[in-house]
Design an enzyme around this catalytic site. Sequence first.
Site, short mmCIF file in Angstrom:
data_model
loop_
_atom_site.label_atom_id
_atom_site.label_comp_id
_atom_site.label_asym_id
_atom_site.label_seq_id
_atom_site.Cartn_x
_atom_site.Cartn_y
_atom_site.Cartn_z
N CYS A 1 0.84 -1.21 0.00
CA CYS A 1 0.00 0.00 0.00
C CYS A 1 0.87 1.25 0.00
O CYS A 1 0.52 2.25 -0.64
CB CYS A 1 -0.90 0.03 1.23
SG CYS A 1 -2.03 -1.35 1.33
C1 BEZ Z 1 0.62 -4.61 1.84
O1 BEZ Z 1 0.06 -3.56 1.56
O2 BEZ Z 1 1.82 -4.75 1.71
C2 BEZ Z 1 -0.17 -5.77 2.35
C3 BEZ Z 1 -1.31 -5.57 3.09
C4 BEZ Z 1 -2.01 -6.65 3.58
C5 BEZ Z 1 -1.56 -7.95 3.29
C6 BEZ Z 1 -0.43 -8.14 2.50
C7 BEZ Z 1 0.26 -7.05 2.03
#
Ligand code: BEZ
Length: 216
Positions: A46
């Site tokens: 994200c």
């Molecule tokens: C991420 O944004 O890196 C992420 C968020 C939730 C689960 C896996 C990755």
Amino acid sequence: MATLRLGDKAPDFTVDTTQGSLNFYDYLGDSWGILFSHPSDFTPVCTTELGTAAKFKDEFDKRNVKMMALSVDGVESHHEWIKDINETQNTTINYPIIADEDRKVADLYDMIHPNEDSTLTVRSVFIVAPDKSIKLILTYPASTGRNFYELLRVIDSLQLTAYHKVATPANWKNGEKVVVSPAIPTEEAKQLFEKGVEEVKPYLRFTPDPLAPTQV
Ligand code: BEZ
């Protein structure tokens, strides 16, 4: 809650965001909109996506598309996270991020897929036209970051096909030839598209991108 489908009216909402309380429809005004969700704050994928979105804002602006992101944490958390995003992605977040702690918008747009995760949103994308109808829905899992070049490409296609009687073929990019809408007979298409029509099969007709500058 009914499943949202293409052509449906995008549900309106008023929520807290990193730019204060915003009403979705007022925020969009007469623009196109892109609403995209993120599983939660301080997560690596994200962080890269939100930084990338900020760097692409000029491209969204050129296409008259307003961005709004969503994550299910609170405003204070978002502001702390934004400091990290700006630092690590070398950018400045320049669009609102919804603080959807009570999952109001996530529920409205069916962004939580319980068999994937019971509390966090998946990576949803909704592209909304100026009449507030939903033109595109994408769903990615948390483990896969989205391709923002693809989002721009699909917006180019959505906007071109909204205003011209054409469709865009596989892997089409802005400026490349397009296909004539199947509903238009070839003789009519030849009148309609002054740049010419190439008939490969009666149902497969190409014409130059109507918006591309004419070659001299
Ligand atoms: C991420 O944004 O890196 C992420 C968020 C939730 C689960 C896996 C990755």
